[in-house]
Design a protein around this motif. Structure first.
Motif, PDB file in Angstrom:
ATOM      1  N   ASP A  22      16.219  -3.219  34.967  1.00  0.00           N
ATOM      2  CA  ASP A  22      16.236  -4.874  35.493  1.00  0.00           C
ATOM      3  C   ASP A  22      16.520  -5.547  34.435  1.00  0.00           C
ATOM      4  O   ASP A  22      16.982  -6.683  34.767  1.00  0.00           O
ATOM      5  CB  ASP A  22      15.230  -4.877  36.431  1.00  0.00           C
ATOM      6  N   TYR A  23      16.416  -5.196  33.105  1.00  0.00           N
ATOM      7  CA  TYR A  23      16.998  -6.312  32.197  1.00  0.00           C
ATOM      8  C   TYR A  23      17.596  -5.410  30.896  1.00  0.00           C
ATOM      9  O   TYR A  23      17.411  -4.208  31.009  1.00  0.00           O
ATOM     10  CB  TYR A  23      15.892  -7.191  31.710  1.00  0.00           C
ATOM     11  N   LEU A  24      18.397  -6.160  30.229  1.00  0.00           N
ATOM     12  CA  LEU A  24      18.992  -5.610  29.092  1.00  0.00           C
ATOM     13  C   LEU A  24      18.830  -6.038  27.635  1.00  0.00           C
ATOM     14  O   LEU A  24      18.658  -7.246  27.667  1.00  0.00           O
ATOM     15  CB  LEU A  24      20.442  -5.363  29.338  1.00  0.00           C
ATOM     16  N   ALA A  25      18.855  -5.295  26.783  1.00  0.00           N
ATOM     17  CA  ALA A  25      18.966  -5.797  25.227  1.00  0.00           C
ATOM     18  C   ALA A  25      20.353  -5.684  24.639  1.00  0.00           C
ATOM     19  O   ALA A  25      20.771  -4.281  24.762  1.00  0.00           O
ATOM     20  CB  ALA A  25      17.914  -5.167  24.556  1.00  0.00           C
ATOM     21  N   MET A  26      21.126  -6.636  24.266  1.00  0.00           N
ATOM     22  CA  MET A  26      22.272  -6.601  23.774  1.00  0.00           C
ATOM     23  C   MET A  26      21.886  -6.320  22.248  1.00  0.00           C
ATOM     24  O   MET A  26      21.480  -7.051  21.450  1.00  0.00           O
ATOM     25  CB  MET A  26      23.183  -7.808  23.789  1.00  0.00           C
ATOM     26  N   HIS A  27      22.110  -5.167  21.659  1.00  0.00           N
ATOM     27  CA  HIS A  27      21.536  -4.669  20.150  1.00  0.00           C
ATOM     28  C   HIS A  27      22.204  -4.009  19.373  1.00  0.00           C
ATOM     29  O   HIS A  27      22.962  -3.208  19.804  1.00  0.00           O
ATOM     30  CB  HIS A  27      20.118  -3.879  20.791  1.00  0.00           C
ATOM     31  N   ASP A  28      22.456  -4.953  18.144  1.00  0.00           N
ATOM     32  CA  ASP A  28      23.320  -4.252  17.185  1.00  0.00           C
ATOM     33  C   ASP A  28      22.372  -2.913  16.576  1.00  0.00           C
ATOM     34  O   ASP A  28      21.274  -2.866  16.441  1.00  0.00           O
ATOM     35  CB  ASP A  28      23.478  -5.252  16.137  1.00  0.00           C
ATOM     36  N   VAL A  29      23.387  -1.980  16.266  1.00  0.00           N
ATOM     37  CA  VAL A  29      22.627  -0.721  15.772  1.00  0.00           C
ATOM     38  C   VAL A  29      22.151  -0.927  14.286  1.00  0.00           C
ATOM     39  O   VAL A  29      21.338   0.044  13.790  1.00  0.00           O
ATOM     40  CB  VAL A  29      23.886   0.265  15.827  1.00  0.00           C
ATOM     41  N   ASP A  30      22.437  -2.096  13.539  1.00  0.00           N
ATOM     42  CA  ASP A  30      21.884  -2.059  12.201  1.00  0.00           C
ATOM     43  C   ASP A  30      20.919  -3.102  12.049  1.00  0.00           C
ATOM     44  O   ASP A  30      20.574  -3.601  10.762  1.00  0.00           O
ATOM     45  CB  ASP A  30      23.306  -2.529  11.341  1.00  0.00           C
ATOM     46  N   HIS A  54       8.722  -3.526  34.921  1.00  0.00           N
ATOM     47  CA  HIS A  54      10.213  -3.874  34.697  1.00  0.00           C
ATOM     48  C   HIS A  54      10.515  -2.896  33.573  1.00  0.00           C
ATOM     49  O   HIS A  54       9.642  -1.979  32.805  1.00  0.00           O
ATOM     50  CB  HIS A  54      10.234  -5.204  33.822  1.00  0.00           C
ATOM     51  N   LYS A  55      12.079  -2.408  33.514  1.00  0.00           N
ATOM     52  CA  LYS A  55      12.300  -1.618  32.654  1.00  0.00           C
ATOM     53  C   LYS A  55      13.585  -1.873  31.603  1.00  0.00           C
ATOM     54  O   LYS A  55      14.624  -2.497  32.427  1.00  0.00           O
ATOM     55  CB  LYS A  55      12.689  -0.072  33.236  1.00  0.00           C
ATOM     56  N   LEU A  56      13.745  -1.566  30.292  1.00  0.00           N
ATOM     57  CA  LEU A  56      14.547  -2.286  29.668  1.00  0.00           C
ATOM     58  C   LEU A  56      15.739  -1.142  29.362  1.00  0.00           C
ATOM     59  O   LEU A  56      15.476   0.086  28.879  1.00  0.00           O
ATOM     60  CB  LEU A  56      14.082  -2.670  28.288  1.00  0.00           C
ATOM     61  N   ALA A  57      17.014  -1.582  29.529  1.00  0.00           N
ATOM     62  CA  ALA A  57      18.118  -0.858  28.984  1.00  0.00           C
ATOM     63  C   ALA A  57      18.736  -1.719  27.608  1.00  0.00           C
ATOM     64  O   ALA A  57      18.980  -2.542  27.515  1.00  0.00           O
ATOM     65  CB  ALA A  57      19.336  -0.798  29.964  1.00  0.00           C
ATOM     66  N   VAL A  58      18.304  -0.744  26.510  1.00  0.00           N
ATOM     67  CA  VAL A  58      18.899  -1.160  25.101  1.00  0.00           C
ATOM     68  C   VAL A  58      20.392  -0.538  25.144  1.00  0.00           C
ATOM     69  O   VAL A  58      20.413   0.550  24.839  1.00  0.00           O
ATOM     70  CB  VAL A  58      17.670  -0.480  24.167  1.00  0.00           C
ATOM     71  N   ILE A  59      21.376  -1.536  24.945  1.00  0.00           N
ATOM     72  CA  ILE A  59      22.578  -1.325  25.243  1.00  0.00           C
ATOM     73  C   ILE A  59      23.164  -1.527  23.665  1.00  0.00           C
ATOM     74  O   ILE A  59      23.094  -2.585  23.276  1.00  0.00           O
ATOM     75  CB  ILE A  59      23.448  -2.236  26.229  1.00  0.00           C
ATOM     76  N   VAL A  60      23.635  -0.340  23.086  1.00  0.00           N
ATOM     77  CA  VAL A  60      24.267  -0.455  21.642  1.00  0.00           C
ATOM     78  C   VAL A  60      25.668  -0.003  21.515  1.00  0.00           C
ATOM     79  O   VAL A  60      26.016   0.931  21.701  1.00  0.00           O
ATOM     80  CB  VAL A  60      23.401   0.568  20.689  1.00  0.00           C
ATOM     81  N   PRO A  61      26.424  -1.172  21.264  1.00  0.00           N
ATOM     82  CA  PRO A  61      27.808  -0.733  20.989  1.00  0.00           C
ATOM     83  C   PRO A  61      28.167  -0.054  19.849  1.00  0.00           C
ATOM     84  O   PRO A  61      27.415  -0.487  18.828  1.00  0.00           O
ATOM     85  CB  PRO A  61      28.567  -2.201  21.168  1.00  0.00           C
ATOM     86  N   PHE A  62      28.951   0.933  19.998  1.00  0.00           N
ATOM     87  CA  PHE A  62      28.967   2.051  18.706  1.00  0.00           C
ATOM     88  C   PHE A  62      30.173   2.472  18.656  1.00  0.00           C
ATOM     89  O   PHE A  62      31.004   2.547  19.488  1.00  0.00           O
ATOM     90  CB  PHE A  62      27.736   3.121  19.162  1.00  0.00           C
ATOM     91  N   ARG A  63      30.403   2.488  17.445  1.00  0.00           N
ATOM     92  CA  ARG A  63      31.696   3.473  16.650  1.00  0.00           C
ATOM     93  C   ARG A  63      31.371   3.991  15.397  1.00  0.00           C
ATOM     94  O   ARG A  63      31.617   3.133  14.461  1.00  0.00           O
ATOM     95  CB  ARG A  63      33.163   2.694  16.807  1.00  0.00           C
ATOM     96  N   GLU A  64      31.471   5.192  15.176  1.00  0.00           N
ATOM     97  CA  GLU A  64      31.419   5.953  13.648  1.00  0.00           C
ATOM     98  C   GLU A  64      30.378   5.493  12.913  1.00  0.00           C
ATOM     99  O   GLU A  64      30.674   5.557  11.460  1.00  0.00           O
ATOM    100  CB  GLU A  64      32.656   5.842  13.188  1.00  0.00           C
ATOM    101  N   ARG A  65      29.359   5.010  13.332  1.00  0.00           N
ATOM    102  CA  ARG A  65      28.394   4.636  12.363  1.00  0.00           C
ATOM    103  C   ARG A  65      26.905   5.437  12.619  1.00  0.00           C
ATOM    104  O   ARG A  65      25.740   5.073  12.866  1.00  0.00           O
ATOM    105  CB  ARG A  65      27.705   3.176  12.704  1.00  0.00           C
ATOM    106  N   PHE A  66      27.237   6.804  12.324  1.00  0.00           N
ATOM    107  CA  PHE A  66      26.094   7.700  12.662  1.00  0.00           C
ATOM    108  C   PHE A  66      24.986   7.884  11.757  1.00  0.00           C
ATOM    109  O   PHE A  66      23.848   7.853  12.338  1.00  0.00           O
ATOM    110  CB  PHE A  66      26.804   9.259  12.450  1.00  0.00           C
TER     111      PHE A  66
END
Length: 314
Positions: A144-152, A80-92
Motif C-alpha cells: 500500500d506504499y512505495l519507496a522510489m529507491h536508487d540502487v546506489d 502496511h507493506k512497502l514496495a521498494v521500487i528500484v529502477p535498474f539497468r546493468e548495475r549488477f
C-alpha cells in the motif's frame, strides 16, 4: 527337438486349432482384466496422493511459508507493506550489495516489504521515471506504499523512518542528509509515498530520457496535487547518513541533452505519467541474493519519437 513350454510348435495349430483359439481368447480376457485392475489401482493411488497434497497446501501455503522464512512479510509488524521500487539497468555489482543490505535494514526495523527491481531491457536511453511508474503498476495489491529507491544509496542510520507516510510524501534522502545533492527542491534518492498519493500525481513524467531532472518535475507534481512534503528530523549524522556506492569513473551517467531536450527538461509535463506509459513486461523472476529475496521485472519501454526524439542516443 526340444521346445520351450512358453512357445508352441506350428504343427499343434493344425491338430488343436479350435482348442488353442479358445484358450487364447481366455488368456486375452485375463490379460485385459489384469490391465483394468492395474489402471484402477493407479488411478486410486494418484487421487489419494493428490488429496494429501491438496490438504497439505491448505494447511500451510508455500508462499506464506517462504515469506515467513525470509522475514519480509510478518503480519505482526503492522498492517502496511512497502514496495521498494528500484529502477535498474546493468548495475549488477551495486545490486548485489543493495538487496541484502536493504532486506536486513528493513527486517531489523520490522517493515513488511518486497524489493522490486525494474530492469530496462530495451535499447532506448535510461528512463528512471518510467521504470518507477512500471514498478508502481506491477507492485501488486499486497502493498500500500512505495519507496522510489536508487540502487546506489544505502541508509546507514537506523533512526531513518521507512514507515507508512500517511500524512504525505516522506523524503528520506533529504538535502540536509544526502551526500551529493543539497538544493531545497530535491526529492530524489529515496522518497516514500502512499499508492494513493502517487496516483494523485499521475505518477512521474515519461519524457525524461537520460539522467536527471525527472525528480525536479515530480516536485512540482507534488505541489500541484497539494501534497505536503515531509523530511527526517533529529538525524545528527549529516552527510554520513547514507553510503553512496556509485563509482562515477566506472559508471558514467548519461547526461547528454539532445536537440529540444535542453528546453524541455525544465518544463512541467501536464498530462504525461501513468496515463500515457507504454511498456511490455517480458518476464518476472523471483531471486535470492545472499538469502535476501527480490523480484526482477524485465521490461521494454516504448518511445514515441515524434514526441521525445531524444529517447534515442545519437
Amino acid at each position: 527337438m526340444m521346445y520351450s513350454s512358453r512357445r508352441k510348435p506350428v504343427l499343434y495349430f493344425r491338430e488343436e486349432r479350435s482348442r488353442f483359439l479358445s484358450s487364447k481368447c481366455t488368456i486375452y480376457k485375463l490379460f485385459g482384466l489384469c490391465m483394468v485392475l492395474v489402471l484402477v489401482s493407479l488411478l486410486w493411488l494418484q487421487l489419494s496422493c493428490s488429496g494429501e497434497m491438496s490438504a497439505s497446501v491448505h494447511q500451510q501455503p508455500p508462499c506464506q511459508s517462504a515469506s515467513q522464512v525470509s522475514g519480509t512479510d510478518n503480519p505482526s509488524w503492522g498492517p502496511h507493506k512497502l514496495a521498494v521500487i528500484v529502477p535498474f539497468r546493468e548495475r549488477f555489482e551495486e545490486l548485489l550489495v543493495f538487496v541484502p543490505f536493504m532486506h536486513a535494514f528493513l527486517k531489523k526495523k520490522k517493515i513488511r516489504h518486497k524489493i522490486l527491481i525494474v530492469n530496462q531491457l530495451d535499447h532506448y536511453r535510461f528512463n528512471r521515471a518510467s521504470l518507477i511508474n512500471v514498478g508502481f503498476l506491477e507492485s501488486g495489491n499486497d502493498t500500500d506504499y512505495l519507496a522510489m529507491h536508487d540502487v546506489d544509496l544505502l541508509p546507514l542510520n537506523d533512526a531513518l523512518d521507512y514507515g507508512f507516510p500517511e500524512d504525505g510524501p516522506f523524503h528520506v534522502a533529504s538535502p540536509e542528509l544526502h551526500p551529493l545533492y543539497h538544493y531545497k527542491t530535491y526529492v530524489g534518492g529515496i522518497l516514500l509515498l502512499t499508492k494513493k498519493h502517487y496516483h494523485m500525481c499521475n505518477g512521474m513524467s515519461n519524457r525524461f530520457w537520460g539522467w536527471g531532472r525527472e525528480d525536479d518535475e515530480f516536485y512540482r507534481r507534488l505541489g500541484k496535487a497539494k501534497l505536503q512534503l515531509f523530511r527526517p528530523s533529529g538525524i545528527t549524522t549529516g552527510y554520513k547518513t547514507f553510503l553512496h556506492i556509485h563509482d562515477p569513473a566506472w559508471r558514467k551517467r548519461d547526461q547528454k541533452r539532445i536537440a529540444a531536450q535542453k528546453q524541455e527538461q525544465f518544463k512541467v509535463d501536464p498530462e504525461g505519467g501513468l496515463t500515457n506509459l507504454r511498456y511490455q513486461a517480458e518476464s518476472r523472476q523471483e531471486l535470492s541474493i545472499s538469502g535476501a529475496p527480490c523480484t526482477v521485472i524485465n521490461i521494454k519501454l516504448e518511445c514515441d519519437e515524434s514526441e521525445t526524439p531524444w529517447c534515442q542516443l545519437v
